[in-house]
Design a protein around this motif. Structure first.
Motif, PDB file in Angstrom:
ATOM      1  N   TRP A  86       0.916  -1.285  -0.028  1.00 57.12           N
ATOM      2  CA  TRP A  86       0.097  -0.070  -0.354  1.00 57.12           C
ATOM      3  C   TRP A  86       0.753   1.200   0.021  1.00 57.12           C
ATOM      4  O   TRP A  86       2.163   1.048   0.010  1.00 57.12           O
ATOM      5  CB  TRP A  86      -0.896  -0.018   1.159  1.00 57.12           C
ATOM      6  CG  TRP A  86      -1.817  -1.372   1.188  1.00 57.12           C
ATOM      7  CD1 TRP A  86      -1.673  -2.355   2.100  1.00 57.12           C
ATOM      8  CD2 TRP A  86      -3.167  -1.301   0.526  1.00 57.12           C
ATOM      9  NE1 TRP A  86      -2.760  -3.395   1.749  1.00 57.12           N
ATOM     10  CE2 TRP A  86      -3.410  -2.810   0.746  1.00 57.12           C
ATOM     11  CE3 TRP A  86      -3.756  -0.717  -0.395  1.00 57.12           C
ATOM     12  CZ2 TRP A  86      -4.483  -3.155   0.299  1.00 57.12           C
ATOM     13  CZ3 TRP A  86      -4.770  -1.398  -1.008  1.00 57.12           C
ATOM     14  CH2 TRP A  86      -5.239  -2.574  -0.629  1.00 57.12           C
ATOM     15  N   HIS A  87       0.253   2.309   0.010  1.00 54.34           N
ATOM     16  CA  HIS A  87       1.000   3.352  -0.022  1.00 54.34           C
ATOM     17  C   HIS A  87       1.217   4.064   1.404  1.00 54.34           C
ATOM     18  O   HIS A  87       0.585   4.658   2.093  1.00 54.34           O
ATOM     19  CB  HIS A  87       0.136   4.759  -0.639  1.00 54.34           C
ATOM     20  CG  HIS A  87       0.645   6.062  -0.849  1.00 54.34           C
ATOM     21  ND1 HIS A  87       0.656   7.053  -0.026  1.00 54.34           N
ATOM     22  CD2 HIS A  87       1.189   6.556  -2.129  1.00 54.34           C
ATOM     23  CE1 HIS A  87       1.313   8.180  -0.569  1.00 54.34           C
ATOM     24  NE2 HIS A  87       1.645   7.770  -1.747  1.00 54.34           N
ATOM     25  N   ASN A 105      -2.571   4.265   3.045  1.00 50.96           N
ATOM     26  CA  ASN A 105      -3.951   4.556   2.298  1.00 50.96           C
ATOM     27  C   ASN A 105      -4.734   2.867   2.345  1.00 50.96           C
ATOM     28  O   ASN A 105      -5.688   2.828   1.923  1.00 50.96           O
ATOM     29  CB  ASN A 105      -3.930   4.797   0.865  1.00 50.96           C
ATOM     30  CG  ASN A 105      -3.224   3.812   0.191  1.00 50.96           C
ATOM     31  OD1 ASN A 105      -2.626   2.987   0.418  1.00 50.96           O
ATOM     32  ND2 ASN A 105      -3.605   3.876  -1.275  1.00 50.96           N
ATOM     33  N   PRO A 114      -9.234   1.240  -1.142  1.00 52.90           N
ATOM     34  CA  PRO A 114      -8.221   2.096  -0.412  1.00 52.90           C
ATOM     35  C   PRO A 114      -8.798   3.277  -0.049  1.00 52.90           C
ATOM     36  O   PRO A 114      -9.664   3.726  -0.535  1.00 52.90           O
ATOM     37  CB  PRO A 114      -7.180   2.142  -1.494  1.00 52.90           C
ATOM     38  CG  PRO A 114      -6.909   1.174  -2.317  1.00 52.90           C
ATOM     39  CD  PRO A 114      -8.647   1.083  -2.445  1.00 52.90           C
ATOM     40  N   VAL A 115      -8.304   4.017   0.946  1.00 56.27           N
ATOM     41  CA  VAL A 115      -8.591   5.265   1.415  1.00 56.27           C
ATOM     42  C   VAL A 115      -8.168   6.204   0.424  1.00 56.27           C
ATOM     43  O   VAL A 115      -6.991   6.416  -0.142  1.00 56.27           O
ATOM     44  CB  VAL A 115      -7.839   5.588   2.811  1.00 56.27           C
ATOM     45  CG1 VAL A 115      -8.250   7.091   3.207  1.00 56.27           C
ATOM     46  CG2 VAL A 115      -8.306   4.886   3.780  1.00 56.27           C
ATOM     47  N   MET A 116      -9.233   7.104   0.089  1.00 55.10           N
ATOM     48  CA  MET A 116      -8.800   8.166  -0.954  1.00 55.10           C
ATOM     49  C   MET A 116      -9.116   9.670  -0.293  1.00 55.10           C
ATOM     50  O   MET A 116     -10.052   9.721   0.785  1.00 55.10           O
ATOM     51  CB  MET A 116      -9.563   8.163  -2.055  1.00 55.10           C
ATOM     52  CG  MET A 116      -9.289   6.832  -3.011  1.00 55.10           C
ATOM     53  SD  MET A 116      -7.579   6.647  -3.598  1.00 55.10           S
ATOM     54  CE  MET A 116      -7.842   7.787  -4.857  1.00 55.10           C
ATOM     55  N   ALA A 125      -4.394   9.497  -3.199  1.00 54.98           N
ATOM     56  CA  ALA A 125      -4.255   8.508  -2.223  1.00 54.98           C
ATOM     57  C   ALA A 125      -4.472   9.247  -0.652  1.00 54.98           C
ATOM     58  O   ALA A 125      -3.795  10.035  -0.297  1.00 54.98           O
ATOM     59  CB  ALA A 125      -2.999   7.647  -2.066  1.00 54.98           C
ATOM     60  N   GLY A 126      -5.491   8.878   0.179  1.00 53.14           N
ATOM     61  CA  GLY A 126      -5.572   9.297   1.365  1.00 53.14           C
ATOM     62  C   GLY A 126      -4.682   8.593   2.386  1.00 53.14           C
ATOM     63  O   GLY A 126      -3.938   7.475   2.046  1.00 53.14           O
ATOM     64  N   THR A 127      -4.755   8.972   3.719  1.00 55.58           N
ATOM     65  CA  THR A 127      -3.962   8.281   4.744  1.00 55.58           C
ATOM     66  C   THR A 127      -4.813   8.435   5.940  1.00 55.58           C
ATOM     67  O   THR A 127      -5.322   9.305   6.394  1.00 55.58           O
ATOM     68  CB  THR A 127      -2.698   9.262   4.950  1.00 55.58           C
ATOM     69  OG1 THR A 127      -2.978  10.541   5.104  1.00 55.58           O
ATOM     70  CG2 THR A 127      -1.632   9.185   3.794  1.00 55.58           C
ATOM     71  N   ALA A 154      -9.197  11.753   5.727  1.00 58.61           N
ATOM     72  CA  ALA A 154      -8.327  11.119   5.036  1.00 58.61           C
ATOM     73  C   ALA A 154      -6.932  11.770   4.657  1.00 58.61           C
ATOM     74  O   ALA A 154      -6.220  11.340   3.776  1.00 58.61           O
ATOM     75  CB  ALA A 154      -8.949  10.457   3.806  1.00 58.61           C
TER      76      ALA A 154
END
Length: 325
Positions: A86-87, A105, A114-116, A125-127, A154
């Motif tokens: 993942w990121h 993410n 995945p989280v955006m 890409a979110g976190t 995110a």
């Protein structure tokens, strides 16, 4: 303010102005610091293991790596056991070294998307904040999502953990204004309290990447308070007697440059500060005639404009404010 207090405050300001940051040292040239992007150093309590992030220039492919000290050198980095799919970015160790926090993410549950995140009409890409716990055999366990209001939204970045468990981080939230601001989520018996935005100045200025002293005596972060030499420099604020933070001070000396400086983190010795910097070698024209080999060699060196890890000594700055350990 009494005349005595005024004199004391003035003497502290003068001491900070005269305090210097010693010239920096590139960390692991060609091994840790390369022609790619390296940021966010996290060092174990014994100083012998270094976690960090490596990514492409666009920072769309972030991965957390680990390297071990071998004499006066660092070993060839490897992808950590919990990263690589993942990121994942911005590792941060708890002061005791038993937890490693990072942002990712990755979906909260297997099979989810995945989280955006979205900002200014752009989707990326979110976190969210996660951590891994050190097991009895010394290895890291499975990633655990940090529940609570801390992970609302995110866009949470660069966690930094105090000895009492409080987590500082940067984020874009409802009260951040147009930019990013720094928050703290206090650790309680019931988990993490709702994050509080630190009062470091007006919301017109972008503030990112907090690095908090384990005892919360000072805070270093990346931003531009109007006197930055580049797109972002490093600033320090000190905890005052009433619990509030002092006006941020632009770190003196060689730590800031016309390039981007960000992602500060404390080393394990007094005054050690790891920094990510995009400073590069200056090319003078006309330059010596390049052939393809010399051109390729120079462009693949660490100081090619990519961000690298640097180690500085800010001990004099801390001592000027009465902090000596």
């Amino acid at each position: 303010m009494s005349s005595k207090s005024f004199v004391l405050a003035a003497s502290v300001v003068l001491a900070l102005i005269s305090a210097r940051v010693n010239a920096g040292e590139l960390v692991g040239p060609g091994v840790i610091s390369t022609a790619l992007q390296e940021t966010s150093a996290a060092v174990t309590p014994d100083g012998n293991t270094l976690y960090f992030m490596r990514s492409d220039f666009a920072e769309k492919d972030d991965t957390i790596l680990v390297s071990h000290r071998q004499g006066d050198r660092w070993s060839l980095p490897q992808v950590v056991s919990f990263s690589g799919q993942w990121h994942d970015s911005e590792p941060a160790l708890s002061p005791d070294g038993k937890r490693l926090y990072f942002v990712s993410n990755r979906p909260l549950r297997d099979g989810d998307v995945p989280v955006m995140a979205e900002m200014g009409g752009q989707t990326f890409a979110g976190t969210n904040l996660w951590y891994v716990e050190q097991q009895r055999d010394g290895h890291w366990g499975k990633p655990v999502h940090v529940d609570g209001a801390l992970n609302d939204g995110a866009m949470i970045y660069n966690p930094s953990v105090a000895s009492n468990g409080d987590i500082y981080f940067s984020a874009h939230r409802d009260d951040s204004g147009k930019a990013y601001q720094i928050y703290v989520a206090h650790h309680t018996a019931k988990g993490y309290a709702k994050p509080e935005r630190l009062a470091l100045g007006d919301l017109d200025h972008n503030r990112m990447d907090p690095c908090v002293d384990p005892d919360q005596r000072f805070l270093i972060y990346a931003g531009n308070e109007g006197d930055s030499l580049g797109s972002a420099d490093l600033y320090i604020a000190f905890r005052e007697a009433g619990g509030q933070w002092s006006k941020p001070i632009h770190l003196p000396g060689d730590i800031n440059s016309s390039a981007l400086e960000n992602a500060p983190s404390l080393g394990r010795r007094f005054g050690e500060l790891y920094v990510s910097s995009g400073r590069e070698n200056t090319v003078q024209f006309p330059k010596p005639q390049d052939d393809i080999a010399s051109l390729q060699h120079r462009l693949e060196e660490p100081l090619n404009g990519s961000r690298n890890l640097w180690l500085f000594d800010i001990g004099d700055v801390l001592k000027a404010h009465g902090i000596d350990h």
